[in-house]
Design a protein around this motif. Structure first.
Motif, short mmCIF file in Angstrom:
data_model
loop_
_atom_site.label_atom_id
_atom_site.label_comp_id
_atom_site.label_asym_id
_atom_site.label_seq_id
_atom_site.Cartn_x
_atom_site.Cartn_y
_atom_site.Cartn_z
N GLY A 14 8.09 9.77 13.71
CA GLY A 14 9.23 9.80 13.33
C GLY A 14 10.58 9.23 14.71
O GLY A 14 11.14 9.11 14.37
N ARG A 15 9.33 9.06 15.73
CA ARG A 15 9.55 8.52 16.94
C ARG A 15 10.18 7.09 16.13
O ARG A 15 11.07 6.48 17.26
CB ARG A 15 8.77 8.42 18.31
N HIS A 16 9.56 6.13 14.98
CA HIS A 16 9.99 4.51 15.05
C HIS A 16 11.00 4.23 14.27
O HIS A 16 10.93 3.48 13.36
CB HIS A 16 8.67 4.61 14.80
N LEU A 17 10.88 5.94 13.07
CA LEU A 17 12.01 5.90 11.58
C LEU A 17 12.96 5.44 12.22
O LEU A 17 13.87 4.27 11.49
CB LEU A 17 11.96 7.34 10.98
N ILE A 18 13.36 5.13 13.53
CA ILE A 18 14.78 5.06 13.20
C ILE A 18 14.88 2.45 13.61
O ILE A 18 15.86 2.14 14.22
CB ILE A 18 15.11 5.46 14.58
N TRP A 19 13.88 2.73 13.95
CA TRP A 19 13.60 1.55 14.07
C TRP A 19 14.11 0.24 12.44
O TRP A 19 13.71 1.00 11.95
CB TRP A 19 12.06 0.83 14.67
N ARG A 20 14.98 -0.41 13.21
CA ARG A 20 15.26 -1.60 12.37
C ARG A 20 14.53 -2.49 12.03
O ARG A 20 13.44 -3.00 13.05
CB ARG A 20 16.33 -2.18 12.79
N ARG A 21 13.90 -3.66 10.84
CA ARG A 21 14.18 -4.98 10.69
C ARG A 21 13.45 -5.99 11.74
O ARG A 21 12.87 -6.66 11.79
CB ARG A 21 14.16 -5.43 9.26
N ALA A 22 14.78 -5.85 12.49
CA ALA A 22 14.47 -6.76 13.65
C ALA A 22 13.67 -6.35 14.82
O ALA A 22 12.99 -7.08 15.80
CB ALA A 22 15.79 -7.12 14.13
N GLY A 106 10.86 -9.70 25.62
CA GLY A 106 10.88 -8.54 24.27
C GLY A 106 10.43 -7.94 22.94
O GLY A 106 10.38 -6.80 22.76
N GLU A 107 8.47 -9.35 23.45
CA GLU A 107 7.93 -9.21 22.44
C GLU A 107 7.42 -8.22 22.75
O GLU A 107 6.92 -7.83 24.21
CB GLU A 107 6.71 -9.89 22.24
N THR A 108 7.24 -7.30 22.34
CA THR A 108 5.70 -5.88 21.81
C THR A 108 4.55 -5.73 21.19
O THR A 108 4.01 -7.03 19.94
CB THR A 108 6.20 -4.76 21.18
N LEU A 109 3.51 -5.97 22.01
CA LEU A 109 1.79 -6.27 21.26
C LEU A 109 1.43 -4.44 20.94
O LEU A 109 1.77 -3.57 21.50
CB LEU A 109 1.03 -6.45 22.53
N MET A 110 0.60 -5.09 19.81
CA MET A 110 0.00 -3.80 18.84
C MET A 110 -1.16 -4.26 19.27
O MET A 110 -1.46 -5.04 18.41
CB MET A 110 1.09 -3.13 17.50
N HIS A 111 -1.70 -3.05 19.53
CA HIS A 111 -3.27 -2.66 19.33
C HIS A 111 -3.66 -1.53 19.76
O HIS A 111 -3.29 -0.58 19.93
CB HIS A 111 -4.16 -3.76 20.39
#
Length: 209
Positions: A14-22, A106-111
């Motif tokens: 729900g929190r990331h539903l508004i995220w765009r492709r960019a 502005g990059e984000t790390l996902m692990h």
């Protein structure tokens, strides 16, 4: 997957539903995976395995990799078990951080929430280097697009190479990653919105991904 996991996944989606492709194109999706020379039926899906040789044992290699937008890192081959100190030195400092700096800011790390990823030495390293880290719900490999990269590597290595030992497997995986089209990487990254919608439709439960 417990009810607590399901609730956390639904909240995250729900929190990331508004995220765009960019926005998703600025996330470095990371993961590690073990590829084996044997048919490993209990690994989740057989396509990540290479050649059936011995059901009771077989050589294997552990790899780490990452994708972001239409780009991919090299594979990092990990020997033995990896603790937080090795994760920081051999993976984050050696590969992830230079990649983020090259393509930032502005990059984000996902692990995920594996113990070396959430250890104090790891979080301190990331904070000291001003690395944004995406909160990630536990038990959610279906939300990570790099899982499909592992599937692709396993399929192609098995289809086009004779795999008799870990050395053969290492060479095959390296070659197949180099030849993997960047357009395919981008297609998996841009599937994030569909994954999130699927998670919401499943009320936080497992998705087809």
């Amino acid at each position: 997957m417990t009810q607590r996991h399901i609730a956390a996944r639904l909240l995250w989606a729900g929190r990331h539903l508004i995220w765009r492709r960019a926005d998703w194109n600025r996330v470095l999706f990371t993961d590690d995976s073990r590829f084996t020379v044997m048919l490993m039926e209990d690994y989740g899906f057989a396509d990540c395995c290479i050649v059936e040789k011995n059901r009771f044992g077989g050589e294997s290699v552990m790899v780490w990799g990452a994708i972001m937008g239409n780009r991919k890192t090299d594979l990092v081959f990990v020997q033995g078990n990896i603790d937080a100190q090795r994760y920081v030195a051999d993976v984050l400092n050696a590969y992830a951080l230079p990649f983020i700096r090259q393509h930032g800011p502005g990059e984000t790390l996902m692990h995920d929430n594996a113990r070396p990823h959430v250890a104090r030495v790891t979080t301190q390293f990331l904070q000291q280097n001003n690395v944004n880290v995406m909160p990630w719900p536990a038990v959610s490999p279906d939300l990570n697009p790099i899982e499909h990269i592992w599937d692709q590597l396993g399929r192609k290595a098995r289809a086009y190479h004779q795999i008799d030992n870990a050395r053969d497997l290492t060479r095959a995986l390296q070659q197949k990653l180099r030849n993997l089209p960047n357009a395919l990487v981008l297609r998996y990254v841009t599937s994030m919105r569909r994954r999130i919608i699927a998670c919401i439709h499943a009320n936080g439960g497992p998705t087809r991904y």
